[in-house]
Design a protein around this motif. Sequence first.
Motif, PDB file in Angstrom:
ATOM      1  N   ILE A 189       0.833  -1.209   0.000  1.00  0.00           N
ATOM      2  CA  ILE A 189       0.000   0.000   0.000  1.00  0.00           C
ATOM      3  C   ILE A 189       0.865   1.255   0.000  1.00  0.00           C
ATOM      4  N   GLU A 190       0.476   2.212  -0.845  1.00  0.00           N
ATOM      5  CA  GLU A 190       1.102   3.546  -0.828  1.00  0.00           C
ATOM      6  C   GLU A 190       0.044   4.527  -0.372  1.00  0.00           C
ATOM      7  N   ASP A 191       0.360   5.254   0.674  1.00  0.00           N
ATOM      8  CA  ASP A 191      -0.593   6.228   1.229  1.00  0.00           C
ATOM      9  C   ASP A 191       0.185   7.529   1.407  1.00  0.00           C
ATOM     10  N   GLY A 192       0.188   8.366   0.369  1.00  0.00           N
ATOM     11  CA  GLY A 192       1.028   9.570   0.410  1.00  0.00           C
ATOM     12  C   GLY A 192       2.483   9.142   0.473  1.00  0.00           C
ATOM     13  N   ASN A 193       3.174   9.627   1.496  1.00  0.00           N
ATOM     14  CA  ASN A 193       4.598   9.294   1.603  1.00  0.00           C
ATOM     15  C   ASN A 193       4.855   7.976   2.323  1.00  0.00           C
TER      16      ASN A 193
END
Length: 277
Positions: A189-193
């Motif tokens: 998962i990528e959540d912003g940075n």
Amino acid sequence: MPVSSLRFAAPALAAAWVIAAAAAHAQQPRPALDVHFVPTPEQVVDRMLQMAGVTDKDFVIDLGSGDGRIVITAAQKFGARGMGVDLDPERIKEANANRQKAGVAEKVEFRQQNLFETDLSKATVLTMYLLPRLNLQLRPTLLDLKPGTRLASHAFDMGDWRADRHEKIDGRDAYFWVVPAKVNGTWQIEDGNSKFEIDVAQRYQTFEGVARAGNVTVPLRETSLRGDEIRFVTELESGKPREFRGRVNGNKIEALPPEAGGPQANTAISWRAAKAQ
Ligand SMILES: C[S@@+](CC[C@H](N)C(=O)[O-])C[C@H]1O[C@@H](n2cnc3c(N)ncnc32)[C@H](O)[C@@H]1O
């Protein structure tokens, strides 16, 4: 044979041919049905179609369509298009007569074919009134349908794939399911940075799992999966729960737009996930 005798023989020959053809028709083996025809009462038909939320955008397939009532009602009362399949030629004849009478011949068709050999990919809604063992036999095929496909069954459930909804109508059981996306496994998962992983253990339309970042592992909370819509909450940073809502598309998940009323402060709004290989 003299021509004069032929004149007398011709009608007799024609009659013999008609009798032979009728006998051959009568001898045609009746198809071996997996379940006999018993119609679903109209009020149960109506309720099944309401539970499935049928509209004029839907294509309804009834598996073992009998006299055609489910697909015909879906067209007449809900504006849907559809198809019924039945192995019994008598039922197909009856269903075709009924669709003409109901004035929905343009919207629905009936085919004499085995439900187990029917291409179901066009269906947005599937209905059935079969038997417990036939539902279980169909179950793997149903679970492979496009996520979000809706199913309604009269009388019988799907074993341990529990229904999303179950109602009693005049003592009859009606069950409803939404085919869930396949989310079992590990997702990055990528959540912003920030980046983290989740491990998902799926059981039909429910799942549990953990989120992992570095040496922190926390359980997924408030999990839900309806068709291709997934939701869960993680608390990788203590005291800062974060809500993830997304749409599953094969090996990817894209964030869903925030719900009406705007996102909560803790809602991830531009996150994405990819299935780990
Ligand atoms: C219990 S009736 C249900 C009829 C209709 N769906 C309703 O709810 O009113 C089941 C129907 O399945 C048909 N059938 C049985 N085995 C089948 C098969 N393998 N493929 C297609 N139809 C089948 C029977 O002929 C019968 O009309």
